[in-house]
Scaffold this motif. Structure first.
Motif, PDB file in Angstrom:
ATOM      1  N   LEU A  92      -7.144  -5.043   0.149  1.00 32.83           N
ATOM      2  CA  LEU A  92      -7.507  -4.286  -1.046  1.00 32.83           C
ATOM      3  C   LEU A  92      -6.626  -3.052  -1.203  1.00 32.83           C
ATOM      4  N   MET A  93      -6.387  -2.363  -0.091  1.00 28.58           N
ATOM      5  CA  MET A  93      -5.541  -1.167  -0.127  1.00 28.58           C
ATOM      6  C   MET A  93      -4.115  -1.517  -0.543  1.00 28.58           C
ATOM      7  N   GLU A  94      -3.610  -2.623   0.011  1.00 32.69           N
ATOM      8  CA  GLU A  94      -2.238  -3.041  -0.306  1.00 32.69           C
ATOM      9  C   GLU A  94      -2.103  -3.487  -1.759  1.00 32.69           C
ATOM     10  N   LEU A  95      -3.099  -4.231  -2.250  1.00 35.33           N
ATOM     11  CA  LEU A  95      -3.032  -4.756  -3.609  1.00 35.33           C
ATOM     12  C   LEU A  95      -3.339  -3.714  -4.677  1.00 35.33           C
ATOM     13  N   TYR A  96      -4.285  -2.797  -4.409  1.00 41.15           N
ATOM     14  CA  TYR A  96      -4.786  -1.913  -5.448  1.00 41.15           C
ATOM     15  C   TYR A  96      -4.637  -0.431  -5.141  1.00 41.15           C
ATOM     16  N   GLY A  97      -4.078  -0.109  -3.982  1.00 40.11           N
ATOM     17  CA  GLY A  97      -3.839   1.298  -3.650  1.00 40.11           C
ATOM     18  C   GLY A  97      -2.672   1.845  -4.436  1.00 40.11           C
ATOM     19  N   SER A  98      -2.493   3.140  -4.368  1.00 39.84           N
ATOM     20  CA  SER A  98      -1.392   3.741  -5.121  1.00 39.84           C
ATOM     21  C   SER A  98      -0.060   3.294  -4.522  1.00 39.84           C
ATOM     22  N   LYS A  99       0.884   3.095  -5.358  1.00 39.09           N
ATOM     23  CA  LYS A  99       2.212   2.643  -4.931  1.00 39.09           C
ATOM     24  C   LYS A  99       3.146   3.817  -4.671  1.00 39.09           C
ATOM     25  N   GLY A 100       2.589   5.052  -4.805  1.00 40.46           N
ATOM     26  CA  GLY A 100       3.372   6.261  -4.704  1.00 40.46           C
ATOM     27  C   GLY A 100       4.103   6.406  -3.445  1.00 40.46           C
TER      28      GLY A 100
END
Length: 100
Positions: A92-100
């Motif tokens: 979930l973190m990889e798919l929907y976390g910030s890409k910053g």
């Protein structure tokens, strides 16, 4: 409704009045999106202090619970709750976390 209760819509659109604060299980259902806070008539509930809030919701912190990530993926990205539940927190973190 008393000040220490709120209305929540669950599966099938049924609206229930529940005592606040919600129990641990009910609070987790709310965070994940299985429950939605509504007004007594079933219309969308708006937090009194959030009426002018137009900022997009930010991803949860890395140390947030998986339930928080499931709810975020559901609310912000439209992921079905069951699909989000099937993923790991790291997914979930990889798919929907910030890409910053």
């Amino acid at each position: 409704m008393s000040d220490d209760s709120g209305y929540f819509r669950g599966a099938g659109g049924v609206v229930w009045e529940m005592k606040l604060p919600l129990s641990g299980d009910m609070a987790e259902q709310l965070v994940k999106g299985y429950l939605t806070r509504v007004n007594a008539d079933g219309t969308d509930y708006v937090e009194p202090d959030a009426e002018g809030d137009t900022e997009p919701e930010q991803p949860p912190a890395a140390n947030a619970s998986k339930a928080m990530w499931v709810g975020y993926a559901h609310r912000v990205h439209g992921v079905r709750i069951d699909d989000a539940e099937a993923l790991t927190k790291n997914d979930l973190m990889e798919l929907y976390g910030s890409k910053g």
